[in-house]
Scaffold this motif. Structure first.
Motif, mmCIF file in Angstrom:
data_model
loop_
_atom_site.group_PDB
_atom_site.id
_atom_site.type_symbol
_atom_site.label_atom_id
_atom_site.label_comp_id
_atom_site.label_asym_id
_atom_site.label_seq_id
_atom_site.Cartn_x
_atom_site.Cartn_y
_atom_site.Cartn_z
ATOM 1 N N LYS A 145 39.828 -92.467 75.759
ATOM 2 C CA LYS A 145 38.724 -92.426 76.721
ATOM 3 C C LYS A 145 39.269 -92.758 78.106
ATOM 4 C CE LYS A 145 34.615 -94.290 75.464
ATOM 5 N NZ LYS A 145 33.657 -95.398 75.256
ATOM 6 N N HIS A 146 38.873 -91.964 79.077
ATOM 7 C CA HIS A 146 39.318 -92.189 80.457
ATOM 8 C C HIS A 146 38.231 -92.934 81.218
ATOM 9 C CE1 HIS A 146 40.424 -91.324 84.605
ATOM 10 N NE2 HIS A 146 39.287 -90.681 84.764
ATOM 11 N N VAL A 147 38.586 -93.991 81.938
ATOM 12 C CA VAL A 147 37.621 -94.740 82.762
ATOM 13 C C VAL A 147 38.189 -94.821 84.174
ATOM 14 C CG1 VAL A 147 36.392 -96.922 83.078
ATOM 15 C CG2 VAL A 147 36.944 -96.140 80.771
ATOM 16 N N SER A 148 37.387 -94.417 85.155
ATOM 17 C CA SER A 148 37.864 -94.418 86.536
ATOM 18 C C SER A 148 37.012 -95.376 87.363
ATOM 19 C CB SER A 148 37.756 -92.992 87.098
ATOM 20 O OG SER A 148 38.400 -92.933 88.337
ATOM 21 N N LEU A 149 37.658 -96.282 88.077
ATOM 22 C CA LEU A 149 36.950 -97.249 88.923
ATOM 23 C C LEU A 149 37.257 -96.952 90.378
ATOM 24 C CD1 LEU A 149 38.254 -98.985 86.327
ATOM 25 C CD2 LEU A 149 37.131 -100.830 87.524
ATOM 26 N N ALA A 150 36.199 -96.671 91.160
ATOM 27 C CA ALA A 150 36.436 -96.353 92.575
ATOM 28 C C ALA A 150 36.716 -97.626 93.357
ATOM 29 C CB ALA A 150 35.217 -95.640 93.140
ATOM 30 N N ARG A 151 37.618 -97.526 94.334
ATOM 31 C CA ARG A 151 37.871 -98.674 95.222
ATOM 32 C C ARG A 151 36.791 -98.786 96.305
ATOM 33 N NH1 ARG A 151 43.838 -99.533 94.587
ATOM 34 N NH2 ARG A 151 44.623 -97.602 93.732
ATOM 35 N N GLY A 152 35.866 -97.814 96.306
ATOM 36 C CA GLY A 152 34.783 -97.829 97.296
ATOM 37 C C GLY A 152 35.190 -97.222 98.615
ATOM 38 N N THR A 153 36.340 -96.536 98.626
ATOM 39 C CA THR A 153 36.833 -96.002 99.899
ATOM 40 C C THR A 153 36.747 -94.486 99.975
ATOM 41 O OG1 THR A 153 39.018 -95.942 98.909
ATOM 42 C CG2 THR A 153 38.472 -97.892 100.249
#
Ligand code: NAD
Length: 514
Positions: A498-506
């Protein structure tokens, strides 16, 4: 053999028989049922079949004959147990699996004799089979904690991580050669991954499969986590591959059965892992250590009754040393000891079933029709108990196109094919539909590596017989299989990545509808 050894060998034979006596009496009295949701149950239809010993045809037990209804009960139990097992802390799951390994070790001697009597495999090889099965459980138990591990692959504006989750309830379908050890190879990683299991063992060898699931239950595996349904491939096996609750099928058996399972599993989009047949080459060059090569050649086809997927059933020997090598080989094959599987002196026991004996024997005529020579053997053998014994057989004068050089016999049957040079050896080795293993004997390391690179096979041993190391990938190319077992490769099959991507908010998000 000196007198002392002969005596101790007779003593071991007797001790094995003494051990088997009460086990067989219990087996016969109790019969073999399915184990579903932690309970021993008869087939829903009430049908049974008999399992017979290949030594003398004795009926060992009556066995529940499963069909789609039994598979449905087992798959439902596995689905119900899945969440609890999946979410059990890895350390706890590890403990339970180690307890299963302990239980196997405690009964290792019982497992060995029962396996010999149910399958005809010689005790000298089966004595350690249960210990290896326990090792399979321990190896994967210790990996429980890392099963969910993934990768961190950051990009400019995201942290990208992957993790793994168990795929769900899985089906494991196994053959009859070394069935106890072989089934743990599939079942242990599935359980360590957090999957629940429905096992459909081979109909010709149900005895130790029954012992395995019962040992696991007594060792504390929760109900429904590991279920066993006995029966025939065309009904219980087929139903398992078609059941919608079963997410993947780990299968070991013939290539043609693999094709059937792929078709049967298509409507429910089953993930499949296949370990199939082989016609494996052992290539002996003239610069090899020919004494060690000879030992390995004999061992890799005549151990385990030749009923071994990784057996080197084709000897490719360089023409310059072929005559000498084959002369020594002939003497060794003539001296092989065929006998009762519980006798520790026995090297080859009876074949599993009369149908399999007939198949192996049919290749004696095939060899003759092909124009090859049967240098040793070529007949059934009159062994103790009058069971399915066959003479260890050596076929010479063969060429690469003959059926005895192309088809899997799956018995103590070796075909010798001489070759000219490296290119010739590679062409012959690769000229079959299979691609499971290859063995290369040479004193030239450069050549060993070149040939290893060129061979179309999933596993290559250089100057060695097959020595299994659990973290390494096990599996075949071409008609020999799809997928790999062993180490982390097993988790890749029994788990979803499973791939999980967390944005840095930028990062910039496109604005639509403004
Ligand atoms: P098989 O294919 O006849 O049977 C294997 C299992 O499949 C049995 O449990 C059988 O009941 C089941 N089965 C049969 N038809 C089915 C169907 N339509 N749907 C679902 N299940 C079905 O094989 P076998 O004769 O028991 O075993 C010998 C074969 O296994 C040889 O070809 C050998 O090379 C192969 N094998 C391969 C490996 C490996 O690791 N590559 C290891 C051991 C054995």
């Amino acid at each position: 053999m000196d007198k002392a050894t002969a005596k101790s060998s007779a003593d071991v034979f007797q001790a094995n028989r003494d051990r088997a006596g009460p086990l067989l009496a219990k087996l016969k009295a109790e019969g073999i049922g399915h184990v579903i949701d932690g309970k021993v149950v008869p087939a829903a239809s009430g049908q049974t079949f008999e399992t017979k010993s290949p030594i003398d045809g004795t009926v060992l037990s009556t066995v529940a004959r499963g069909n789609a209804e039994d598979i449905d009960r087992a798959a439902t139990a596995a689905a119900k147990a899945f969440k609890g097992w999946r979410d059990m802390p890895a350390a706890q799951r590890r403990k339970v699996l180690h307890r299963v390994a302990d239980a196997i070790e405690e009964r290792a001697d019982d497992i060995a004799v029962l396996e010999c009597i149910d399958t005809g495999q010689a005790h000298r090889f089966m004595a350690k089979a249960a210990i290896r099965a326990a090792e399979n459980f321990r190896f994967f138990a210790d990996k429980c904690g890392e099963a969910r591990d993934g990768f961190n692959t950051p990009s400019d504006e995201h942290w990208n991580i992957s993790t793994r989750v168990p795929i769900g309830p899985v089906g494991v379908i196994t053959p009859w050669n070394t069935p106890f050890m072989l089934s743990t190879w599939k079942i242990a990683p599935a359980l360590a991954a957090g999957c629940t299991v429905v096992h459909k063992p081979a109909e010709w060898s149900p005895v130790t499969a029954d012992l395995l699931v019962k040992l696991a239950r007594h060792a504390g595996l929760p109900d429904g986590v590991f279920n066993t349904v006995h029966g025939f491939g065309e009904d219980a096996g087929k139903a398992l591959t078609e059941h919608p609750a079963i997410k993947a099928i780990g299968f070991v058996g013939e290539s043609t059965t693999g094709s059937a399972i792929m078709a049967q599993g298509a409507p429910t989009l089953k993930r499949v892992h296949f370990e199939l047949g082989g016609k494996n080459p052992v290539i002996v060059f003239d610069d090899a250590d020919l004494d060690r090569a000879l030992d390995a050649v004999v061992f890799m086809i005549y151990s385990l009754n030749g009923e071994r997927c990784t057996s080197s059933s084709r000897l490719l020997v360089q023409a310059s040393v072929a005559d000498k090598f084959v002369e020594k080989l002939t003497a060794r094959v003539r001296a092989l000891k065929v006998g009762h599987p519980l006798d520790p002196a026995t090297e080859i026991g009876p074949l599993i079933h009369e149908r399999h004996l007939a198949k192996v024997c049919s290749y004696f005529d095939v060899a003759k029709k092909d124009g090859a020579t049967i240098a040793v053997g070529g007949k059934p053998h009159d062994g103790p108990g009058g069971g399915h014994y066959v003479q260890p057989t050596l076929v010479t004068g063969a060429n690469a196109n003959m059926r005895v050089a192309q088809e899997e016999v799956f018995g103590p049957f070796l075909t010798v094919i001489p070759f000219k040079d490296e290119a010739d050896a590679i062409e012959i080795a690769n000229g079959v539909q299979y691609g499971l293993t290859g063995y290369v004997w040479t004193g030239d390391m450069g050549r060993a590596l070149r040939v290893a690179d060129a061979l179309e096979a999933g596993m290559i041993w250089l100057n060695s017989e097959n020595v299994r190391h659990l973290p390494t990938p096990f599996g075949g190319m071409k008609a020999s299989g799809i997928g790999r077992d062993g180490g982390d490769y097993s988790f890749d099959f029994y788990m979803e990545t499973k791939h999980v991507s967390l944005a840095r908010g930028t990062h910039k998000i496109q604005k639509l509808g403004i």
